[in-house]
Scaffold this motif. Structure first.
Motif, PDB file in Angstrom:
ATOM      1  N   GLU A 108       0.820  -1.214   0.000  1.00  0.00           N
ATOM      2  CA  GLU A 108       0.000   0.000   0.000  1.00  0.00           C
ATOM      3  C   GLU A 108       0.851   1.261   0.000  1.00  0.00           C
ATOM      4  O   GLU A 108       0.368   2.346  -0.246  1.00  0.00           O
ATOM      5  N   ALA A 109       2.118   1.069   0.283  1.00  0.00           N
ATOM      6  CA  ALA A 109       3.004   2.225   0.307  1.00  0.00           C
ATOM      7  C   ALA A 109       3.462   2.606  -1.095  1.00  0.00           C
ATOM      8  O   ALA A 109       4.076   3.631  -1.288  1.00  0.00           O
ATOM      9  N   HIS A 110       3.199   1.710  -2.050  1.00  0.00           N
ATOM     10  CA  HIS A 110       3.718   1.940  -3.396  1.00  0.00           C
ATOM     11  C   HIS A 110       2.614   2.330  -4.357  1.00  0.00           C
ATOM     12  O   HIS A 110       1.438   2.128  -4.092  1.00  0.00           O
ATOM     13  N   GLY A 111       3.019   2.809  -5.486  1.00  0.00           N
ATOM     14  CA  GLY A 111       2.167   2.815  -6.663  1.00  0.00           C
ATOM     15  C   GLY A 111       1.031   3.817  -6.657  1.00  0.00           C
ATOM     16  O   GLY A 111       0.172   3.733  -7.509  1.00  0.00           O
ATOM     17  N   ASP A 112       0.995   4.779  -5.743  1.00  0.00           N
ATOM     18  CA  ASP A 112      -0.072   5.754  -5.827  1.00  0.00           C
ATOM     19  C   ASP A 112       0.162   6.729  -6.976  1.00  0.00           C
ATOM     20  O   ASP A 112      -0.697   7.527  -7.301  1.00  0.00           O
ATOM     21  N   GLU A 113       1.314   6.594  -7.610  1.00  0.00           N
ATOM     22  CA  GLU A 113       1.647   7.499  -8.701  1.00  0.00           C
ATOM     23  C   GLU A 113       1.050   7.017 -10.024  1.00  0.00           C
ATOM     24  O   GLU A 113       0.385   7.754 -10.726  1.00  0.00           O
ATOM     25  N   THR A 114       1.242   5.704 -10.316  1.00  0.00           N
ATOM     26  CA  THR A 114       0.778   5.211 -11.605  1.00  0.00           C
ATOM     27  C   THR A 114      -0.625   4.637 -11.528  1.00  0.00           C
ATOM     28  O   THR A 114      -1.354   4.673 -12.497  1.00  0.00           O
ATOM     29  N   GLY A 115      -0.984   4.022 -10.403  1.00  0.00           N
ATOM     30  CA  GLY A 115      -2.325   3.496 -10.234  1.00  0.00           C
ATOM     31  C   GLY A 115      -2.556   2.170 -10.943  1.00  0.00           C
ATOM     32  O   GLY A 115      -3.595   1.561 -10.791  1.00  0.00           O
ATOM     33  N   GLY A 116      -1.617   1.707 -11.734  1.00  0.00           N
ATOM     34  CA  GLY A 116      -1.787   0.462 -12.481  1.00  0.00           C
ATOM     35  C   GLY A 116      -1.226  -0.718 -11.707  1.00  0.00           C
ATOM     36  O   GLY A 116      -1.350  -0.793 -10.489  1.00  0.00           O
ATOM     37  N   LEU A 117      -0.642  -1.626 -12.445  1.00  0.00           N
ATOM     38  CA  LEU A 117      -0.065  -2.818 -11.837  1.00  0.00           C
ATOM     39  C   LEU A 117       1.192  -2.457 -11.067  1.00  0.00           C
ATOM     40  O   LEU A 117       2.047  -1.750 -11.576  1.00  0.00           O
TER      41      LEU A 117
ATOM     42  N   LYS B 126       3.901 -13.839  -5.333  1.00  0.00           N
ATOM     43  CA  LYS B 126       3.620 -12.418  -5.165  1.00  0.00           C
ATOM     44  C   LYS B 126       3.238 -11.768  -6.495  1.00  0.00           C
ATOM     45  O   LYS B 126       2.352 -10.915  -6.554  1.00  0.00           O
ATOM     46  N   VAL B 127       3.901 -12.182  -7.566  1.00  0.00           N
ATOM     47  CA  VAL B 127       3.588 -11.625  -8.883  1.00  0.00           C
ATOM     48  C   VAL B 127       2.150 -11.951  -9.258  1.00  0.00           C
ATOM     49  O   VAL B 127       1.385 -11.094  -9.713  1.00  0.00           O
ATOM     50  N   PHE B 128       1.758 -13.204  -9.029  1.00  0.00           N
ATOM     51  CA  PHE B 128       0.381 -13.571  -9.355  1.00  0.00           C
ATOM     52  C   PHE B 128      -0.609 -12.860  -8.445  1.00  0.00           C
ATOM     53  O   PHE B 128      -1.714 -12.516  -8.866  1.00  0.00           O
ATOM     54  N   ALA B 129      -0.200 -12.627  -7.190  1.00  0.00           N
ATOM     55  CA  ALA B 129      -1.063 -11.868  -6.292  1.00  0.00           C
ATOM     56  C   ALA B 129      -1.256 -10.462  -6.829  1.00  0.00           C
ATOM     57  O   ALA B 129      -2.340  -9.881  -6.717  1.00  0.00           O
ATOM     58  N   GLY B 130      -0.201  -9.886  -7.475  1.00  0.00           N
ATOM     59  CA  GLY B 130      -0.352  -8.573  -8.089  1.00  0.00           C
ATOM     60  C   GLY B 130      -1.343  -8.614  -9.235  1.00  0.00           C
ATOM     61  O   GLY B 130      -2.158  -7.700  -9.396  1.00  0.00           O
ATOM     62  N   PHE B 131      -1.340  -9.697 -10.022  1.00  0.00           N
ATOM     63  CA  PHE B 131      -2.299  -9.826 -11.120  1.00  0.00           C
ATOM     64  C   PHE B 131      -3.727  -9.872 -10.606  1.00  0.00           C
ATOM     65  O   PHE B 131      -4.657  -9.462 -11.302  1.00  0.00           O
ATOM     66  N   ALA B 132      -3.888 -10.394  -9.380  1.00  0.00           N
ATOM     67  CA  ALA B 132      -5.245 -10.545  -8.842  1.00  0.00           C
ATOM     68  C   ALA B 132      -5.937  -9.199  -8.667  1.00  0.00           C
ATOM     69  O   ALA B 132      -7.146  -9.134  -8.499  1.00  0.00           O
TER      70      ALA B 132
ATOM     71  N   ILE C 222      -6.345  -7.038 -10.936  1.00  0.00           N
ATOM     72  CA  ILE C 222      -7.103  -6.732 -12.150  1.00  0.00           C
ATOM     73  C   ILE C 222      -8.315  -7.654 -12.214  1.00  0.00           C
ATOM     74  O   ILE C 222      -8.177  -8.886 -12.193  1.00  0.00           O
ATOM     75  N   ALA C 223      -9.495  -7.064 -12.264  1.00  0.00           N
ATOM     76  CA  ALA C 223     -10.713  -7.860 -12.133  1.00  0.00           C
ATOM     77  C   ALA C 223     -10.827  -8.919 -13.223  1.00  0.00           C
ATOM     78  O   ALA C 223     -11.277 -10.037 -12.965  1.00  0.00           O
ATOM     79  N   ALA C 224     -10.426  -8.595 -14.425  1.00  0.00           N
ATOM     80  CA  ALA C 224     -10.655  -9.502 -15.554  1.00  0.00           C
ATOM     81  C   ALA C 224      -9.875 -10.804 -15.382  1.00  0.00           C
ATOM     82  O   ALA C 224     -10.356 -11.871 -15.759  1.00  0.00           O
ATOM     83  N   ILE C 225      -8.689 -10.726 -14.849  1.00  0.00           N
ATOM     84  CA  ILE C 225      -7.894 -11.937 -14.755  1.00  0.00           C
ATOM     85  C   ILE C 225      -7.713 -12.414 -13.321  1.00  0.00           C
ATOM     86  O   ILE C 225      -6.953 -13.352 -13.065  1.00  0.00           O
ATOM     87  N   SER C 226      -8.438 -11.816 -12.396  1.00  0.00           N
ATOM     88  CA  SER C 226      -8.208 -12.219 -11.005  1.00  0.00           C
ATOM     89  C   SER C 226      -8.589 -13.674 -10.720  1.00  0.00           C
ATOM     90  O   SER C 226      -7.890 -14.332  -9.950  1.00  0.00           O
ATOM     91  N   PRO C 227      -9.672 -14.232 -11.333  1.00  0.00           N
ATOM     92  CA  PRO C 227      -9.928 -15.666 -11.065  1.00  0.00           C
ATOM     93  C   PRO C 227      -8.768 -16.535 -11.525  1.00  0.00           C
ATOM     94  O   PRO C 227      -8.342 -17.449 -10.802  1.00  0.00           O
ATOM     95  N   PHE C 228      -8.252 -16.200 -12.693  1.00  0.00           N
ATOM     96  CA  PHE C 228      -7.093 -16.942 -13.192  1.00  0.00           C
ATOM     97  C   PHE C 228      -5.917 -16.801 -12.242  1.00  0.00           C
ATOM     98  O   PHE C 228      -5.216 -17.770 -11.942  1.00  0.00           O
ATOM     99  N   ALA C 229      -5.717 -15.568 -11.736  1.00  0.00           N
ATOM    100  CA  ALA C 229      -4.589 -15.335 -10.842  1.00  0.00           C
ATOM    101  C   ALA C 229      -4.730 -16.129  -9.555  1.00  0.00           C
ATOM    102  O   ALA C 229      -3.771 -16.739  -9.063  1.00  0.00           O
ATOM    103  N   VAL C 230      -5.962 -16.155  -9.024  1.00  0.00           N
ATOM    104  CA  VAL C 230      -6.168 -16.884  -7.768  1.00  0.00           C
ATOM    105  C   VAL C 230      -5.946 -18.377  -7.979  1.00  0.00           C
ATOM    106  O   VAL C 230      -5.298 -19.058  -7.178  1.00  0.00           O
ATOM    107  N   LEU C 231      -6.457 -18.896  -9.110  1.00  0.00           N
ATOM    108  CA  LEU C 231      -6.234 -20.311  -9.419  1.00  0.00           C
ATOM    109  C   LEU C 231      -4.743 -20.601  -9.551  1.00  0.00           C
ATOM    110  O   LEU C 231      -4.240 -21.618  -9.056  1.00  0.00           O
ATOM    111  N   SER C 232      -4.039 -19.678 -10.219  1.00  0.00           N
ATOM    112  CA  SER C 232      -2.608 -19.882 -10.402  1.00  0.00           C
ATOM    113  C   SER C 232      -1.878 -19.896  -9.068  1.00  0.00           C
ATOM    114  O   SER C 232      -0.985 -20.706  -8.840  1.00  0.00           O
TER     115      SER C 232
END
Lengths: 78, 252, 195
Positions: free
Chosen positions: B4-13, B199-205, B207-217
């Protein structure tokens, strides 16, 4: 675009180093596959050789981990 | 962790897969001195407690018909003992407590590191490096004490043709000194890689579109990591046995 | 990727861990790279210290308590199993012996019974023989007696017939007016009776 040419090189290098992980995967697959082929041919001798199997897998995998490490170093430490 | 300390600048992944490995003090925010009580201390202490619980508390009944915990301890004991005996030879049995210590510490640290929000001590090259250098020094000292200069026969491949032997000796020498490097990086790299990938896959989670895939992964990779945790501890222990065999019987 | 997204919080949590990496990147101080925590050398002393402490404790626990205890339990179990197996073997041997003894007793009893039957048979045969003999003897005696009686009777009958014949002859002769001496009559009767 911000960033510089050195960072570009880092990321490209990290990506290239990542290929090594795939190569290690091929190596591990070879070890396990050949073990299975031999084990199915002579199942009675297979039980005593699982230790050798794991040692072989470990050696093959270690080199893949090296390339993964290079990628990480390029990404985060250089 | 600190995402939560990161990424408030870009807002993306935002991926910070290595933040989980940061060594930080448990109490306060000061610098990390050698005596500071850190998360390393906490998780190593938990490993000690788990080992004590399984092997001391579990076997307190000394039952002839073992309870569940006692029989797990007995299985691990028998497994390690047989491995030492089979791989390193009968005379290596006196190193059994040493190998058992390494094996159980790595096994428990690996598994404890897989708990969510935990800290994987064995993912640090400092830890695995010390373990590997300890094995390397033990093997070298035992080799020279047991065999004297005959231990150098390990590098002189007497079954090879004479002109090839110096070349082989150099290769053997290099491979001997690379042992602690590969021994430590194999373990540390495997654990670090697994945790970073999760952790990388947790970051993908995110994004709503691919979060089920990320959780499965993550689920699948977690299963793989449980396997890796056991296998890497086993590999570390069995390679220690193999090196010990070289030290005790250096002839090729 | 970490360079432009760093902020002060990261630097604070990392402590001085970022010192090693920022030199290489040559970026401004406010944009430090996180670096790999594994290569934060200032934490190595801490990790190594606690690792050594941990290993010493585990080794102590194993060598002083856990391993001797488990080895003892395993040895005891092995001993119990071995002695139980021996006891079972002994019991099995006993069972075999008992069966043998039972079979022997059975065979003995059978032989005894056979002997008794044979004895009884022989005795009965002997009794039978004696009785038969006695009966035979009696029968023989009776037969002899009867024959004797018959002979006597026959003799008596012949004699009576002679006497009757003589008397009759005498009477007839007397009635016919002849006198005949006894001698002649007797001789004549005897001659006729023989025929």
């Amino acid at each position: 675009m911000e960033g510089d040419i050195a960072q570009l090189g880092q990321f490209i290098g990290a990506g290239l180093a990542g290929i090594g992980s795939g190569a290690a995967a091929i190596g591990v697959g070879h070890v396990a596959g050949n073990f299975l082929a031999g084990a199915l041919r002579n199942p009675s001798a297979a039980g005593g050789q699982t230790a050798t199997l794991f040692i072989g897998i470990a050696f093959a995998e270690a080199l893949g981990i090296f390339s993964f490490l290079i990628a990480l170093l390029l990404m985060f430490a250089v | 962790m600190a995402t939560e300390a990161h990424g408030d600048e870009t807002g993306g992944l935002e991926f910070h897969p290595l933040d989980q490995f940061i060594v930080k003090p448990l109490f306060g925010d000061g610098a990390v001195h050698w005596y500071t009580i850190t998360n390393v201390t906490l998780w190593m202490a938990l490993a000690v407690l788990a080992i004590a619980a399984l092997f001391v508390f579990g076997s307190r009944g000394r039952a002839l018909v073992p309870s569940r915990t006692q029989s797990i301890g007995e299985v691990l004991y028998g497994f390690t003992y047989k491995m030492v005996e089979d791989v390193a030879g009968k005379d290596a049995v006196k190193f059994f407590p040493y190998i058992m210590t390494l094996f159980m510490f790595i096994l428990f640290a690996n598994f404890l590191g897989l708990l969510p929000m935990s800290f994987a001590t064995t993912s640090h090259i400092a830890v695995t490096g010390v373990l590997a250098i300890a094995v390397f020094l033990t093997v070298t000292i035992v080799g020279f004490v047991k065999n004297g200069a005959g231990f150098l026969g390990l590098f002189w491949v007497s079954s090879a043709p004479l002109p090839l032997r110096p070349v082989l000796a150099i290769i053997e020498l290099i491979s001997y000194f690379v042992r602690p490097v590969s021994h430590s990086i194999r373990l540390g790299g495997n654990i670090m890689a697994g945790h970073a990938v999760m952790k990388v896959f947790a970051g993908f989670a995110a994004i709503a579109a691919i979060s089920p895939f990320a959780v499965l992964s993550i689920t699948a990779i977690y299963g793989l990591e449980v396997l890796v945790a056991g296998v890497q501890a086993y590999v570390f222990a069995i390679l220690t046995c193999v090196y010990l065999k070289d030290a005790l019987h250096p002839s090729h | 990727m970490a360079t432009e997204t760093e902020n002060a919080t990261e630097a604070a949590t990392n402590g001085d861990a970022v010192a090693a990496s920022e030199v290489a990147l040559g970026t401004p101080p406010e944009a430090e790279a996180a670096g790999m925590p594994q290569l934060a050398f200032e934490t190595f002393g801490n990790q190594i210290f606690w690792l050594v402490v941990t290993l010493v404790i585990i080794h102590f626990v194993f060598t002083k308590v856990a391993l001797p205890r488990i080895a003892g339990v395993l040895a005891e179990r092995q001993g119990t199993i071995t002695s139980d197996l021996a006891a079972a073997e002994e019991l099995k041997q006993k069972a075999v012996d008992a069966e043998e003894a039972y079979k022997k007793a059975l065979a003995d009893a059978r032989a005894e019974a056979g002997k008794i039957v044979a004895d009884a048979k022989a005795e009965i045969q002997a009794d039978l023989d004696v009785a038969q003999e006695k009966a035979d003897a009696e029968i023989a005696a009776k037969t002899a007696e009867s024959e004797k009686a018959i002979a006597e009777i026959r003799d008596g009958a012949t004699e009576s017939a002679k006497t009757v014949a003589k008397d009759t002859v005498k009477e007839i002769l007397a009635s016919m007016g002849f006198s005949a001496d006894a001698k002649t009559v007797t001789a004549a009767v005897n001659t006729r009776m023989k025929g």
